[in-house]
Design an enzyme around this catalytic site. Structure first.
Site, PDB file in Angstrom:
ATOM      1  N   ASN A   9       0.870  -1.184   0.000  1.00 50.68           N
ATOM      2  CA  ASN A   9       0.000   0.000   0.000  1.00 50.68           C
ATOM      3  C   ASN A   9       0.903   1.228   0.000  1.00 50.68           C
ATOM      4  O   ASN A   9       1.491   1.568   1.020  1.00 50.68           O
ATOM      5  CB  ASN A   9      -0.887  -0.052   1.258  1.00 50.68           C
ATOM      6  CG  ASN A   9      -1.702   1.213   1.465  1.00 50.68           C
ATOM      7  OD1 ASN A   9      -1.768   2.071   0.574  1.00 50.68           O
ATOM      8  ND2 ASN A   9      -2.314   1.337   2.630  1.00 50.68           N
ATOM      9  N   TRP A  10       1.005   1.855  -1.159  1.00 51.04           N
ATOM     10  CA  TRP A  10       1.948   2.976  -1.300  1.00 51.04           C
ATOM     11  C   TRP A  10       1.387   4.273  -0.704  1.00 51.04           C
ATOM     12  O   TRP A  10       2.076   5.279  -0.637  1.00 51.04           O
ATOM     13  CB  TRP A  10       2.319   3.173  -2.774  1.00 51.04           C
ATOM     14  CG  TRP A  10       3.047   1.997  -3.386  1.00 51.04           C
ATOM     15  CD1 TRP A  10       3.411   0.827  -2.758  1.00 51.04           C
ATOM     16  CD2 TRP A  10       3.493   1.864  -4.737  1.00 51.04           C
ATOM     17  NE1 TRP A  10       4.056  -0.004  -3.645  1.00 51.04           N
ATOM     18  CE2 TRP A  10       4.121   0.596  -4.862  1.00 51.04           C
ATOM     19  CE3 TRP A  10       3.418   2.699  -5.870  1.00 51.04           C
ATOM     20  CZ2 TRP A  10       4.677   0.157  -6.078  1.00 51.04           C
ATOM     21  CZ3 TRP A  10       3.973   2.257  -7.079  1.00 51.04           C
ATOM     22  CH2 TRP A  10       4.598   0.999  -7.172  1.00 51.04           C
ATOM     23  N   LYS A  11       0.128   4.272  -0.305  1.00 47.64           N
ATOM     24  CA  LYS A  11      -0.515   5.439   0.320  1.00 47.64           C
ATOM     25  C   LYS A  11      -0.326   6.698  -0.536  1.00 47.64           C
ATOM     26  O   LYS A  11      -0.227   6.602  -1.751  1.00 47.64           O
ATOM     27  CB  LYS A  11      -0.003   5.609   1.755  1.00 47.64           C
ATOM     28  CG  LYS A  11      -0.139   4.320   2.569  1.00 47.64           C
ATOM     29  CD  LYS A  11       0.086   4.491   4.040  1.00 47.64           C
ATOM     30  CE  LYS A  11      -0.097   3.153   4.736  1.00 47.64           C
ATOM     31  NZ  LYS A  11       0.060   3.228   6.177  1.00 47.64           N
ATOM     32  N   HIS A  95      -9.413   1.072   5.244  1.00 45.15           N
ATOM     33  CA  HIS A  95      -8.076   1.212   5.831  1.00 45.15           C
ATOM     34  C   HIS A  95      -8.168   2.134   7.050  1.00 45.15           C
ATOM     35  O   HIS A  95      -8.964   3.080   7.069  1.00 45.15           O
ATOM     36  CB  HIS A  95      -7.099   1.787   4.805  1.00 45.15           C
ATOM     37  CG  HIS A  95      -5.698   1.785   5.319  1.00 45.15           C
ATOM     38  ND1 HIS A  95      -5.224   2.776   6.137  1.00 45.15           N
ATOM     39  CD2 HIS A  95      -4.701   0.892   5.181  1.00 45.15           C
ATOM     40  CE1 HIS A  95      -3.974   2.485   6.479  1.00 45.15           C
ATOM     41  NE2 HIS A  95      -3.624   1.346   5.901  1.00 45.15           N
ATOM     42  N   GLU A  97      -6.530   4.525   8.094  1.00 48.48           N
ATOM     43  CA  GLU A  97      -6.402   5.971   7.851  1.00 48.48           C
ATOM     44  C   GLU A  97      -7.696   6.546   7.303  1.00 48.48           C
ATOM     45  O   GLU A  97      -8.035   7.706   7.550  1.00 48.48           O
ATOM     46  CB  GLU A  97      -5.200   6.223   6.918  1.00 48.48           C
ATOM     47  CG  GLU A  97      -3.894   6.032   7.680  1.00 48.48           C
ATOM     48  CD  GLU A  97      -2.755   5.416   6.892  1.00 48.48           C
ATOM     49  OE1 GLU A  97      -2.790   5.460   5.651  1.00 48.48           O
ATOM     50  OE2 GLU A  97      -1.829   4.873   7.534  1.00 48.48           O
ATOM     51  N   GLY A 175       2.646   2.246  10.785  1.00 52.60           N
ATOM     52  CA  GLY A 175       3.567   3.358  10.585  1.00 52.60           C
ATOM     53  C   GLY A 175       4.287   3.786  11.854  1.00 52.60           C
ATOM     54  O   GLY A 175       4.921   4.835  11.891  1.00 52.60           O
ATOM     55  N   SER A 215       3.622  -2.159  10.314  1.00 53.54           N
ATOM     56  CA  SER A 215       5.084  -2.226  10.418  1.00 53.54           C
ATOM     57  C   SER A 215       5.655  -3.588  10.032  1.00 53.54           C
ATOM     58  O   SER A 215       6.647  -4.037  10.605  1.00 53.54           O
ATOM     59  CB  SER A 215       5.543  -1.810  11.824  1.00 53.54           C
ATOM     60  OG  SER A 215       5.128  -0.477  12.088  1.00 53.54           O
ATOM     61  N   GLY A 236       2.889  -1.073   4.331  1.00 51.28           N
ATOM     62  CA  GLY A 236       2.946   0.344   3.985  1.00 51.28           C
ATOM     63  C   GLY A 236       4.383   0.754   3.713  1.00 51.28           C
ATOM     64  O   GLY A 236       4.936   0.512   2.642  1.00 51.28           O
ATOM     65  N   GLY A 237       5.021   1.335   4.712  1.00 54.35           N
ATOM     66  CA  GLY A 237       6.350   1.926   4.558  1.00 54.35           C
ATOM     67  C   GLY A 237       7.356   1.032   3.844  1.00 54.35           C
ATOM     68  O   GLY A 237       8.047   1.478   2.915  1.00 54.35           O
TER      69      GLY A 237
HETATM   70  P1  PGA Z   1       2.947   0.280   7.687  1.00 52.13           P
HETATM   71  O1  PGA Z   1       1.461   0.456   7.090  1.00 52.13           O
HETATM   72  O2  PGA Z   1       3.490  -1.000   7.098  1.00 52.13           O
HETATM   73  O3  PGA Z   1       3.699   1.483   7.226  1.00 52.13           O
HETATM   74  O4  PGA Z   1       2.810   0.185   9.168  1.00 52.13           O
HETATM   75  C1  PGA Z   1       0.623  -0.654   6.934  1.00 52.13           C
HETATM   76  C2  PGA Z   1      -0.693  -0.202   6.340  1.00 52.13           C
HETATM   77  O5  PGA Z   1      -1.172   0.872   6.700  1.00 52.13           O
HETATM   78  O6  PGA Z   1      -1.290  -0.901   5.485  1.00 52.13           O
END
Ligand code: PGA
Length: 259
Positions: A9-11, A95, A97, A175, A215, A236-237
């Site tokens: 997920n590149w957000k 998600h 967020e 994150g 994470s 994500g990251g």
């Molecule tokens: P993260 O994000 O790996 O940066 O913690 C995961 C996500 O929000 O899907």
């Protein structure tokens, strides 16, 4: 047998040039022998460019969000049809967020999820508790309620056809560098599978992939994926770095989950 799904997920990250570089780097170094399913989930406006790069690879394309209505006067929104037309196969729904920063609530998420499935796409429904909710011992209550509400009126046929993936993402681990321990994650994953079994029956619940997110990285992928009910990672990251993401794809290779 459930396959593992590793999704990046590149957000709201990367310029167009950097998205193209990342997709190209992943394509160039993609392990030929992987048994895992892989999806890249860039921002809406980079979807066509990323699709062009990965269309002849095993990597699938995903979108970060969608609107549930049929095409029409909904300024700023994107329909399921528009996504399907440009090669999208997966769509994130709920998600954390979107729930916590953009204020999306279960009734809206249920409509989005059903629209994604009706379009023949696969929804990745994200669920998870906040730190306060975990500390208050409410993890199962919160996740159970999200599943009940968001999966209302979803049919067994849609599940049998593979249109639903669940991602367990504890909000406190997203994150933050804090990862749920494999045992903490497995405990919630087993609970989720139990809830899915209650909703759809044990046979269908056993077919649904349940990803972990929060994470996740190359260094912790293998031990998370070794848990019996963790069927992949939503990243994500660490999905923004070729070597990190492919390290997770490699960690998933050869891992088998009995259904
Ligand atoms: P993260 O994000 O790996 O940066 O913690 C995961 C996500 O929000 O899907």
């Amino acid at each position: 047998m459930r396959k593992l799904l590793i999704a990046g997920n590149w957000k709201m990250n990367l310029t167009l040039a950097k998205s193209v570089d990342l997709a190209s780097g992943l394509k160039k170094n993609f392990p030929a022998d992987t048994s895992a399913q892989v999806a890249l989930i860039p921002t809406f406006v980079h979807l066509p460019a990323v699709h062009q790069i990965i269309q002849d690879t095993p990597m699938a394309l995903g979108a970060q969000d969608v609107y549930f209505e049929k095409p029409g006067a909904f300024t700023g929104e994107v329909s399921t049809e528009m996504l399907r037309e440009i090669g999208v196969q997966y769509v994130l729904v709920g998600h954390s967020e979107r729930r916590h920063i953009l204020g999306e609530a279960d009734p809206l998420l249920n409509k989005k999820l059903r629209a994604v499935i009706a379009e023949g796409l696969t929804a990745i429904l994200c669920v998870g508790e906040t730190l306060d909710q975990r500390k208050a011992g409410r993890t199962q209550a919160v996740v159970g309620e999200q599943l009940n509400n968001d999966l209302a009126q979803v049919s067994g046929e849609a599940i049998a056809a593979g249109h639903l993936v669940i991602a367990y993402e504890p909000v406190w681990a997203i994150g933050t560098g804090l990862t749920a321990t494999p045992t903490q994650a497995q405990e919630v994953h087993a609970f989720i599978r139990g809830q899915l079994s209650r909703l759809f029956g044990a046979a269908l619940a056993d077919q649904i992939q349940i990803q972990y997110g929060g994470s996740a990285k190359k260094a912790n992928a293998a031990e998370l994926l070794a848990q019996p009910d963790i069927d992949g990672l939503l990243v994500g990251g660490a999905s923004l770095i070729v070597e990190e993401f492919l390290g997770m794809v490699r960690a998933a290779t050869g891992v088998k989950k009995s259904a």
